[in-house]
Write an enzyme that holds these catalytic residues in place. Structure first.
Site, PDB file in Angstrom:
ATOM      1  N   GLU A 127       0.842  -1.194   0.000  1.00  0.00           N
ATOM      2  CA  GLU A 127       0.000   0.000   0.000  1.00  0.00           C
ATOM      3  C   GLU A 127       0.880   1.249   0.000  1.00  0.00           C
ATOM      4  O   GLU A 127       2.081   1.163   0.296  1.00  0.00           O
ATOM      5  CB  GLU A 127      -0.912   0.005   1.232  1.00  0.00           C
ATOM      6  CG  GLU A 127      -1.907  -1.131   1.254  1.00  0.00           C
ATOM      7  CD  GLU A 127      -2.937  -0.982   2.377  1.00  0.00           C
ATOM      8  OE1 GLU A 127      -2.859   0.014   3.121  1.00  0.00           O
ATOM      9  OE2 GLU A 127      -3.804  -1.858   2.489  1.00  0.00           O
ATOM     10  N   PRO A 128       0.304   2.402  -0.323  1.00  0.00           N
ATOM     11  CA  PRO A 128       1.092   3.639  -0.326  1.00  0.00           C
ATOM     12  C   PRO A 128       1.827   3.897   0.983  1.00  0.00           C
ATOM     13  O   PRO A 128       2.937   4.417   0.982  1.00  0.00           O
ATOM     14  CB  PRO A 128       0.041   4.722  -0.609  1.00  0.00           C
ATOM     15  CG  PRO A 128      -1.015   4.014  -1.399  1.00  0.00           C
ATOM     16  CD  PRO A 128      -1.073   2.631  -0.825  1.00  0.00           C
ATOM     17  N   GLY A 131       4.663  -0.515   2.790  1.00  0.00           N
ATOM     18  CA  GLY A 131       5.475  -1.300   1.871  1.00  0.00           C
ATOM     19  C   GLY A 131       6.067  -2.477   2.607  1.00  0.00           C
ATOM     20  O   GLY A 131       5.426  -3.497   2.822  1.00  0.00           O
ATOM     21  N   GLN A 342      29.187  -1.632 -18.874  1.00  0.00           N
ATOM     22  CA  GLN A 342      30.539  -1.093 -18.954  1.00  0.00           C
ATOM     23  C   GLN A 342      31.332  -1.779 -20.069  1.00  0.00           C
ATOM     24  O   GLN A 342      32.084  -1.124 -20.790  1.00  0.00           O
ATOM     25  CB  GLN A 342      31.244  -1.274 -17.605  1.00  0.00           C
ATOM     26  CG  GLN A 342      32.580  -0.562 -17.490  1.00  0.00           C
ATOM     27  CD  GLN A 342      32.405   0.947 -17.392  1.00  0.00           C
ATOM     28  OE1 GLN A 342      31.317   1.428 -17.068  1.00  0.00           O
ATOM     29  NE2 GLN A 342      33.466   1.688 -17.676  1.00  0.00           N
ATOM     30  N   GLY A 345      30.463  -0.387 -23.283  1.00  0.00           N
ATOM     31  CA  GLY A 345      30.873   0.996 -23.448  1.00  0.00           C
ATOM     32  C   GLY A 345      29.710   1.879 -23.858  1.00  0.00           C
ATOM     33  O   GLY A 345      28.598   1.742 -23.351  1.00  0.00           O
ATOM     34  N   GLU A 369       9.214  -8.296  -3.626  1.00  0.00           N
ATOM     35  CA  GLU A 369       9.166  -9.521  -2.791  1.00  0.00           C
ATOM     36  C   GLU A 369      10.074  -9.395  -1.562  1.00  0.00           C
ATOM     37  O   GLU A 369      10.612 -10.375  -1.064  1.00  0.00           O
ATOM     38  CB  GLU A 369       9.565 -10.755  -3.604  1.00  0.00           C
ATOM     39  CG  GLU A 369       8.776 -10.949  -4.871  1.00  0.00           C
ATOM     40  CD  GLU A 369       7.646 -11.932  -4.714  1.00  0.00           C
ATOM     41  OE1 GLU A 369       7.402 -12.390  -3.590  1.00  0.00           O
ATOM     42  OE2 GLU A 369       7.012 -12.242  -5.733  1.00  0.00           O
TER      43      GLU A 369
END
Length: 388
Positions: A127-128, A131, A342, A345, A369
């Site tokens: 929920e907002p 978490g 990386q 590049g 999760e």
């Protein structure tokens, strides 16, 4: 305990890999650009039997083991993380709570279509304002005669607003315990329920082809019989479900690392600088060696935990193994995508190369999760430390 994959598992891996490379890989970049959930491919995943791998035959499933599901998630995730999470959530968060805690009537009503991949189910926990602190649920469900009336909101819910979504199992406060704590229950809310609103899909960093929505419940009425499992046990049920899910997310991370290794090896053999392929340069070769270590260690931890699940290991031991696998595999996946980018590049920064998509997709693995911090907390508790 042995956790080497059997010959049957490896043969199954080839079947899923062939499907993923033929049906998903050629279109994954397009789905990502368009932020499109490919309903037709998800249905074909169902036809292949992927959503029914662990379900009993009486509901149309294969009655297989948890390890097979992890193999399938890994192989899908190797070409597209969005389709890997669609399967992981469809089974681990959609089917499993109903299969584990549902009544015979609930199983008979919902499972055949879910197991066949004709429909999808969601898992409404986050929920907002709740978490990682899942016990802080604010969504409420009040019993009015023979109906539950739900009001509240959920966020970051996978498979919750697609054309295939049939039901979302949501946690809600259904009362107050004697000690003053909230009584939290799990209630199944069909997607066509008046007052059930799947808000517009999120504009996410990654997983662009995965279906993810915030949900709102406004006086959403469902039958009292839609209570999943025992009243007041909803949070415990969902937390138990997350243990399986953490291993499945680890398998998704393994697929990500494997993809990074394969893409980087191929590129390092082709890209020429200073008169030879960059793979001959010690700096690049060492990075490729690190990717090999990452994928092997993550895979071993993941399938060890899966084997424990299949063998019926004690819950505390499995919880510890699941948290360790999830933590190591997901953090390794994030590192692997950084290394692969990386190696590529400047080309790694371009969306025309899949490595950029994997780079964007990986970060959520450390969050969904149960965050990495939550995994460390669980592991520390497993060591006997009184971590809050």
């Amino acid at each position: 305990m042995s956790y080497e994959l059997s010959r049957e598992h490896e043969e199954f891996r080839r079947v899923v890999r062939d499907f993923a490379e033929a049906e998903i890989a050629p279109l994954a970049a397009q789905w990502d650009r368009e932020h499109r959930f490919p309903v037709e491919v998800v249905r074909r995943m169902g036809e292949l039997g992927l959503f029914g791998l662990t379900a009993p035959e009486e509901y149309g499933g294969a009655g297989g083991d948890f390890t097979s599901l992890c193999v399938a998630i890994e192989e899908l995730g190797r070409v597209d993380q969005s389709m890997g999470i669609t399967l992981e959530a469809g089974v681990g968060l959609g089917i499993n709570p109903i299969l584990t805690f549902g009544s015979t009537e609930q199983k008979e009503r919902w499972l055949p279509d879910l197991v066949a991949g004709r429909r999808l189910a969601g898992f409404g926990l986050t929920e907002p304002g709740a978490g990682s602190d899942a016990g802080a649920t604010r969504t409420r469900a009040e019993l009015d005669g023979e109906e539950w009336v739900l009001n509240g909101a959920k966020q970051f819910i996978t498979n919750s607003g697609s054309a295939l979504t049939s039901v979302v199992t949501a946690t809600a406060r259904t009362g107050t315990r004697a000690d003053g704590r909230a009584e939290i229950s799990a209630i199944m809310v069909p997607a066509d329920t008046p007052g059930f609103v799947a808000e517009p899909a999120y504009d996410k960093l990654g997983w662009h082809a995965s279906d993810t929505h915030p949900l709102t419940f406004v006086d959403a009425r469902v039958p009292a019989g839609n209570l999943l499992g025992e009243r007041g046990r909803g949070l415990a049920q969902f937390l138990a479900t997350l243990d399986d899910g953490r291993v499945a997310i680890a398998a998704l991370a393994v697929g990500c690392i494997q993809a990074c290794l394969e893409m980087s090896l191929d590129y390092a053999g082709q890209r020429q600088t200073f008169g030879g392929p960059i793979g001959r340069k010690q700096g690049v070769a060492f990075q490729l060696a690190d990717l090999e270590v990452m994928v092997r260690s993550a895979r071993l931890l993941t399938y060890q935990a899966a084997a424990m699940k299949d063998a019926g290991a004690p819950a505390a031991q499995f919880k510890q193994a699941a948290a360790i696998a999830k933590l190591h595999a997901t953090e390794s996946a994030v590192s692997a995508t950084r290394i692969a980018t990386q190696i590529f590049g400047g080309y790694g920064f371009m969306e025309e190369y899949p490595v950029a998509r994997f780079y964007r997709d990986a970060k959520i693995l450390e969050i969904g999760e149960g965050t990495s911090e939550v995994q460390r907390m669980l592991i520390a508790r497993g060591l006997g430390l009184p971590v809050e």
